[in-house]
Design a protein around this motif. Structure first.
Motif, mmCIF file in Angstrom:
data_model
loop_
_atom_site.group_PDB
_atom_site.id
_atom_site.type_symbol
_atom_site.label_atom_id
_atom_site.label_comp_id
_atom_site.label_asym_id
_atom_site.label_seq_id
_atom_site.Cartn_x
_atom_site.Cartn_y
_atom_site.Cartn_z
ATOM 1 N N THR A 124 0.837 -1.205 0.000
ATOM 2 C CA THR A 124 0.000 0.000 0.000
ATOM 3 C C THR A 124 0.870 1.253 0.000
ATOM 4 O O THR A 124 0.599 2.206 -0.741
ATOM 5 C CB THR A 124 -0.909 0.007 1.243
ATOM 6 N N ALA A 125 1.914 1.226 0.808
ATOM 7 C CA ALA A 125 2.811 2.382 0.902
ATOM 8 C C ALA A 125 3.410 2.700 -0.465
ATOM 9 O O ALA A 125 3.444 3.852 -0.894
ATOM 10 C CB ALA A 125 3.917 2.105 1.918
ATOM 11 N N GLU A 126 3.847 1.655 -1.152
ATOM 12 C CA GLU A 126 4.432 1.811 -2.484
ATOM 13 C C GLU A 126 3.409 2.404 -3.461
ATOM 14 O O GLU A 126 3.722 3.287 -4.248
ATOM 15 C CB GLU A 126 4.916 0.435 -2.980
ATOM 16 N N LYS A 127 2.180 1.924 -3.387
ATOM 17 C CA LYS A 127 1.111 2.408 -4.263
ATOM 18 C C LYS A 127 0.893 3.907 -4.054
ATOM 19 O O LYS A 127 0.801 4.674 -5.012
ATOM 20 C CB LYS A 127 -0.186 1.639 -3.930
ATOM 21 N N TRP A 128 0.838 4.315 -2.809
ATOM 22 C CA TRP A 128 0.649 5.733 -2.497
ATOM 23 C C TRP A 128 1.840 6.565 -2.966
ATOM 24 O O TRP A 128 1.680 7.656 -3.499
ATOM 25 C CB TRP A 128 0.448 5.923 -0.982
ATOM 26 N N TYR A 129 3.042 6.020 -2.770
ATOM 27 C CA TYR A 129 4.245 6.738 -3.188
ATOM 28 C C TYR A 129 4.222 6.956 -4.700
ATOM 29 O O TYR A 129 4.531 8.035 -5.194
ATOM 30 C CB TYR A 129 5.496 5.959 -2.779
ATOM 31 N N ARG A 130 3.823 5.905 -5.444
ATOM 32 C CA ARG A 130 3.783 5.998 -6.916
ATOM 33 C C ARG A 130 2.766 7.012 -7.419
ATOM 34 O O ARG A 130 2.899 7.539 -8.506
ATOM 35 C CB ARG A 130 3.458 4.630 -7.520
ATOM 36 N N ARG A 131 1.727 7.246 -6.610
ATOM 37 C CA ARG A 131 0.741 8.264 -6.976
ATOM 38 C C ARG A 131 1.268 9.659 -6.730
ATOM 39 O O ARG A 131 0.559 10.644 -6.976
ATOM 40 C CB ARG A 131 -0.527 8.102 -6.141
ATOM 41 N N GLY A 132 2.479 9.726 -6.165
ATOM 42 C CA GLY A 132 3.078 11.034 -5.878
ATOM 43 C C GLY A 132 2.774 11.546 -4.485
ATOM 44 O O GLY A 132 3.093 12.687 -4.145
ATOM 45 N N LEU A 133 2.139 10.723 -3.668
ATOM 46 C CA LEU A 133 1.808 11.163 -2.306
ATOM 47 C C LEU A 133 3.037 11.059 -1.412
ATOM 48 O O LEU A 133 3.817 10.107 -1.512
ATOM 49 C CB LEU A 133 0.668 10.304 -1.746
ATOM 50 N N ARG A 134 3.230 12.066 -0.531
ATOM 51 C CA ARG A 134 4.434 12.100 0.301
ATOM 52 C C ARG A 134 4.142 12.307 1.788
ATOM 53 O O ARG A 134 5.009 12.102 2.618
ATOM 54 C CB ARG A 134 5.373 13.236 -0.172
ATOM 55 N N SER A 135 2.945 12.764 2.118
ATOM 56 C CA SER A 135 2.644 13.047 3.524
ATOM 57 C C SER A 135 1.264 12.508 3.891
ATOM 58 O O SER A 135 0.463 12.189 3.019
ATOM 59 C CB SER A 135 2.674 14.554 3.777
ATOM 60 N N PHE A 136 0.991 12.407 5.196
ATOM 61 C CA PHE A 136 -0.332 11.971 5.662
ATOM 62 C C PHE A 136 -1.407 12.924 5.144
ATOM 63 O O PHE A 136 -2.483 12.505 4.748
ATOM 64 C CB PHE A 136 -0.379 11.944 7.199
ATOM 65 N N LYS A 137 -1.081 14.196 5.165
ATOM 66 C CA LYS A 137 -2.039 15.204 4.738
ATOM 67 C C LYS A 137 -2.451 14.960 3.284
ATOM 68 O O LYS A 137 -3.634 15.003 2.950
ATOM 69 C CB LYS A 137 -1.401 16.591 4.892
ATOM 70 N N GLU A 138 -1.452 14.691 2.447
ATOM 71 C CA GLU A 138 -1.739 14.443 1.029
ATOM 72 C C GLU A 138 -2.589 13.182 0.853
ATOM 73 O O GLU A 138 -3.485 13.149 0.017
ATOM 74 C CB GLU A 138 -0.428 14.326 0.235
ATOM 75 N N ILE A 139 -2.327 12.166 1.657
ATOM 76 C CA ILE A 139 -3.103 10.925 1.564
ATOM 77 C C ILE A 139 -4.554 11.186 1.968
ATOM 78 O O ILE A 139 -5.494 10.801 1.279
ATOM 79 C CB ILE A 139 -2.500 9.828 2.464
ATOM 80 N N LEU A 140 -4.712 11.865 3.107
ATOM 81 C CA LEU A 140 -6.061 12.078 3.646
ATOM 82 C C LEU A 140 -6.875 13.057 2.810
ATOM 83 O O LEU A 140 -8.099 13.042 2.834
ATOM 84 C CB LEU A 140 -5.979 12.537 5.111
ATOM 85 N N ASN A 141 -6.179 13.907 2.020
ATOM 86 C CA ASN A 141 -6.882 14.871 1.164
ATOM 87 C C ASN A 141 -7.108 14.365 -0.250
ATOM 88 O O ASN A 141 -7.654 15.065 -1.086
ATOM 89 C CB ASN A 141 -6.101 16.190 1.104
ATOM 90 N N GLU A 142 -6.639 13.136 -0.541
ATOM 91 C CA GLU A 142 -6.764 12.593 -1.890
ATOM 92 C C GLU A 142 -8.073 11.810 -2.004
ATOM 93 O O GLU A 142 -8.207 10.733 -1.425
ATOM 94 C CB GLU A 142 -5.539 11.701 -2.168
ATOM 95 N N PRO A 143 -9.044 12.345 -2.727
ATOM 96 C CA PRO A 143 -10.364 11.714 -2.774
ATOM 97 C C PRO A 143 -10.340 10.303 -3.361
ATOM 98 O O PRO A 143 -11.165 9.460 -3.001
ATOM 99 C CB PRO A 143 -11.198 12.638 -3.670
ATOM 100 N N ALA A 144 -9.375 10.038 -4.247
ATOM 101 C CA ALA A 144 -9.337 8.729 -4.909
ATOM 102 C C ALA A 144 -8.861 7.622 -3.973
ATOM 103 O O ALA A 144 -8.996 6.441 -4.273
ATOM 104 C CB ALA A 144 -8.433 8.793 -6.140
ATOM 105 N N ILE A 145 -8.273 7.995 -2.837
ATOM 106 C CA ILE A 145 -7.758 6.980 -1.905
ATOM 107 C C ILE A 145 -8.858 6.514 -0.971
ATOM 108 O O ILE A 145 -9.466 7.305 -0.262
ATOM 109 C CB ILE A 145 -6.586 7.550 -1.073
ATOM 110 N N GLN A 146 -9.135 5.200 -1.039
ATOM 111 C CA GLN A 146 -10.127 4.595 -0.150
ATOM 112 C C GLN A 146 -9.412 3.874 0.976
ATOM 113 O O GLN A 146 -8.787 2.846 0.745
ATOM 114 C CB GLN A 146 -10.977 3.582 -0.939
ATOM 115 N N LEU A 147 -9.482 4.402 2.170
ATOM 116 C CA LEU A 147 -8.857 3.715 3.296
ATOM 117 C C LEU A 147 -9.779 2.608 3.778
ATOM 118 O O LEU A 147 -10.999 2.782 3.800
ATOM 119 C CB LEU A 147 -8.613 4.694 4.454
ATOM 120 N N ASN A 148 -9.206 1.455 4.139
ATOM 121 C CA ASN A 148 -10.056 0.427 4.742
ATOM 122 C C ASN A 148 -10.240 0.743 6.235
ATOM 123 O O ASN A 148 -9.655 1.679 6.762
ATOM 124 C CB ASN A 148 -9.493 -0.987 4.491
#
Ligand code: CTP
Ligand code: MN
Ligand code: MN
Ligand code: MN
Length: 371
Positions: A124-148
């Protein structure tokens, strides 16, 4: 200064597992360097190299004093050329260029940060990194990311569960779990396992084994315990896994494979007034409680000894012991069973001592298993 390592190599000659007592006078810097290299190998999916660095770190940890010259590591097992080179550099320059390079690497930093969240693994970490995400803030603000559900809990309680758990906090949790389990079944058997059973002062979670004196009576117990914790209002997160245990299966050779016992991964609320000496707190946090990760595992009683050994760890110690069993004794064991390949039969175990006897080893106390 050359270390006297004769006592150490003797036990290693036979390929015995590395044993480390919990002590406070070991020098940690060198293991940290090796841990960075292990982690980075893990992120690069180089499992072999990752294990090699971890094994080297645990060998160094087991030395009676800090390594002060390269001569001191002569004759030690499990130190490959990479590790030797790192130690040499640290001894000579006080630092290691390769390690510093990794620590500055953007991908390493992002993957380390992301995998520090409960429920987020390297994939999962690798997937997020490849999307260009670098911080928790970027992950939590990315609408396309579905957290389980697990990852949502991981972020929600991140501050609390990334903080260490103290012995006093683990004791307090033991009381809560004990009371709950015994309220349901007064003669149920409960054991604190994991790092705290090995005498560690701090941990990242608290691990327990629960079973019953008679085989079969454990069925349904865990769900009842979960219900009861829920009723007490202290259950913040729960993932329950039913049993998939099959008594006819041979022990697994794959160490990374999860065991098949019924278990649950919890996040539990612990109140200030339940802990002797109070809670460990983040600065500025005035809440009367903190969240703590708890693992409960329910083996059937005839599998209690192997389960206890496996869940007491350390991971490295159990890995070494299993390798020793396979290579030196032609025996297989995992959290479920011990099997003799020569006799083609399962060996019965009631206590941890039985396992060491079957393996022809002297008993190793839990606090000596901190490899
Ligand atoms: N374990 C296992 N199966 C799992 C998870 C853990 O057999 N699915 C074992 C590990 O190999 C380890 C022990 O249970 O030996 C405890 O695991 P863990 O809580 O991750 O580590 P600790 O040694 O308790 O250290 P920490 O303080 O970080 O919790
Ligand atoms: Mn643990
Ligand atoms: Mn851990
Ligand atoms: Mn655990």
């Amino acid at each position: 200064q050359v270390l006297d390592i004769s006592w150490f190599t003797e036990s290693m000659r036979e390929g015995r597992p590395v044993t480390v007592e919990s002590r406070h006078h070991i020098q940690v810097r060198d293991f940290d360097a090796l841990e960075v290299l292990a982690e980075s190998s893990e992120f690069n999916e180089n499992e072999g190299r990752c294990l090699a660095f971890r094994r080297a770190a645990s060998v160094l940890k087991s030395l009676p004093s800090a390594v002060r010259s390269l001569g001191a590591t002569q004759g030690l097992p499990c130190l490959g050329e990479h590790t030797e080179a790192v130690i040499e550099e640290i001894l000579q320059f006080g630092r290691c260029f390769k390690v510093e390079e990794i620590q500055c690497d953007e991908r390493y930093q992002a993957l380390k940060l992301f995998t520090s969240v409960f429920g987020v693994g390297p994939k999962t970490a690798e997937k997020w990194y490849r999307r260009g995400l670098r911080s928790f803030k970027e992950i939590l603000n990315e609408p396309a990311i579905q957290l389980n559900k697990m990852q949502r809990a991981g972020f929600l309680y991140y501050r609390d569960i990334s903080k260490t758990v103290s012995k006093a906090e683990a004791q307090a949790l033991r009381c809560i779990i004990e009371e709950t389990v015994h309220w349901i079944m007064p003669d149920a058997i409960l054991a604190l396992t994991g790092g705290f059973r090995r005498g560690k002062e701090y941990g990242h979670d608290v691990d327990f084994l629960v079973t019953t004196p008679e085989l079969g009576r454990e069925e349904g117990l865990l769900l009842h315990v979960i219900d009861r914790l829920q009723d007490q209002g202290i259950l913040l997160y729960c993932e329950h896994q039913g049993t998939t245990f099959d008594a006819t299966k041979l022990p697994s050779c794959n160490f990374e494979a999860m065991d098949h016992f019924e278990k649950c991964f919890l996040i539990v609320r612990l109140y200030e007034d339940q802990v002797e000496g109070g809670l460990q707190r983040n600065p500025g946090d005035s809440r009367a409680w903190r969240a703590i990760r708890v693992d409960l595992v329910v083996p059937p009683v005839d599998r209690y000894a192997t389960a206890l050994l496996g869940w007491t760890g350390s991971r490295q110690f159990v890995r070494d012991l299993r390798r020793f069993a396979r290579k030196e004794r032609r025996m297989l064991f995992d959290n479920h069973a011990l099997y003799d390949k020569t006799k083609k039969m399962f060996l019965s175990t009631t206590t941890e001592e039985d396992i060491f006897v079957h393996l022809g080893l002297e008993y190793v106390e839990p606090w000596q298993r901190n490899a």
